[in-house]
Design a protein around this motif. Structure first.
Motif: not given
Length: 446
Positions: A89-93, A124-132, A156-160
């Motif tokens: 997996l690469h990226g947030a999409e 994938t679920f990521r926090e604000h800084g991009g960490k998975r 997905v953004l709400t879950w993250s």
């Protein structure tokens, strides 16, 4: 040309997914929502939610059931498969991984062929800084429509966001001491372990008399009657108990007749001795027989008088149930009861061998009676037994006798309680580790 808007029911459904995510109070609750709420929209075979911890992935939930706890072959394979999928997996999409377009390792390929369908849709679920933080693997037979990813992007953004918030809440309550704090705490514990404390031990105790006289059976016989009750105060000369007199009375009657016969034979021989020299020789033998019969009669008569036992001094009769003694055969010297002086109470303590500490005569003792727990009795050890013996409860213990100093209002004979014995001062470390160390030495022999 503008794209058509989603159906209002779909918008309400997506809004409900956000509400459920915001209402989750733990990471496991959120994972359950993530794994199951998209099924009406995608109709997947299975959904798996993983939390990422560095290079390790933890399976939080499987759709349709609670988190399994068994190490089944499928779950063991999932631990390896999750790492390999995460590396793809690469990226947030969201990404679609098709089996035909990939070349997984042999062990991953074999498990995929056995348990997974043709493709996996990965979110994938990521926090604000991009960490998975984690990922959602949705097992599908075919790639989802292109309209699905934009539609669920908000969910997905709400879950993250909820995932990151729950992790921050958990980290907020987790306190990690610094190195200086750790060293200070260890030094404080070491100082506390060196504090001198007084060694103490608890043991069962009973109020007894320090001046008690044992009353035993004077002869062999059978107890016929106990004339006193337990804990009854008696005076000098009070009848305590009697033995059965039937056999002794029979022997007295028989010996009385034998004495009469011996006297008659002696008198007849005396009369014949005037004109019969041979009868003179019989006088000595018949006289001895008569004396023997009289001696036997006197001995049995004395035993008959001893069937009634009287109190030699005043005191309190201490013994068990009288019914246990009636009809019981006893031998000479067998203990029947005690006459205790209630004005001289003492503590009889049974100190188990496992709890024994170094105690010397004069050591302090505090007795907490069961009947008067708020009024403890104080005293000092008078004597200790040399050898431990098994008590009535089968516990090998030393017997200690302690005095009762000060007020004695509650020191009634027969009361039971717990005695606290005070030994020498030792360090707190020794006080806490004495029993474990003794047990360890008993098991290892070191």
């Amino acid at each position: 040309m503008n794209e058509p808007l989603p159906h209002p029911q779909l918008l309400l459904y997506l809004d409900a997914l956000r509400d459920r995510a915001l209402a989750a109070d733990s990471l496991n609750s959120l994972a359950f929502t993530i794994a199951n709420d998209l099924h009406p929209l995608l109709n997947f075979r299975q959904a798996l939610v993983f939390a990422e911890h560095g290079k390790r992935f933890e399976l939080l939930c499987i759709s349709g059931l609670a988190k399994p706890t068994e190490d089944s072959p499928y779950l063991v394979w999932l631990q390896r498969a999750s790492k390999w999928v995460a590396s793809q997996l690469h990226g947030a999409e969201p990404q679609w991984l098709a089996r035909d377009a990939l070349e997984p390792p042999p062990d991953i390929a074999d498990g995929w062929a056995e348990w997974w369908p043709q493709g996996v849709w990965c979110v994938t679920f990521r926090e604000h800084g991009g960490k998975r933080l984690g990922m959602l693997l949705i097992l599908l037979d075919e790639r989802p429509p292109d309209t699905i990813p934009p539609m669920v992007r908000g969910v997905v953004l709400t879950w993250s966001y909820c995932w990151a918030a729950l992790l921050r809440q958990r980290r907020h309550w987790r306190w990690r001491p610094t190195r200086r704090q750790t060293v200070g705490a260890l030094l404080l514990v070491a100082m506390l372990l060196l504090i001198p404390v007084r060694q103490t031990v608890l043991a069962p105790a009973e109020i007894v008399s320090s001046d008690a006289r044992i009353i035993s059976s004077p002869i062999d016989g059978v107890i016929e009657r106990i004339a006193v009750r337990p804990n009854q105060a008696v005076s000098v000369g009070t009848l305590l108990f009697t033995l059965n007199e039937t056999s002794l009375k029979s022997r007295v009657e028989v010996l009385s007749k034998q004495v009469a016969v011996a006297d008659a034979e002696l008198m007849a021989a005396s009369q014949r001795a005037f004109d019969n020299p041979q009868s003179k020789n019989e006088l000595t033998v018949l006289g001895s027989v008569a004396e023997q019969r009289r001696a036997e009669l006197a001995a049995v008569t004395a035993q008959l008088k001893r069937t009634q036992v009287f109190a030699p001094e005043a005191g309190v009769a201490v013994f068990g149930d009288p019914n246990d003694w009636i009809g019981k055969p006893v031998v000479t010297g067998e203990r029947i009861l005690q006459l205790a002086d209630p004005s001289k109470p003492a503590m009889s303590i049974q100190l188990a061998v496992a709890d024994a500490i170094a105690l010397e005569p004069g050591a302090e003792v505090t007795l907490y009676l069961t009947a008067y727990p708020l009024d403890p009795l104080h005293g000092r050890i008078l004597e200790t037994s040399y050898q431990a013996k098994a008590s009535e409860d089968g516990i090998v213990a030393y017997r200690l006798l302690a005095s009762i100093d000060g007020k004695r209002d509650q020191a009634r004979l027969g009361l039971h309680g717990t005695a606290k014995l005070y030994g020498k001062q030792v360090s707190l470390a020794y006080y806490l580790t004495r029993r474990p160390l003794s047990s360890l030495r008993a098991w290892t022999g070191l």
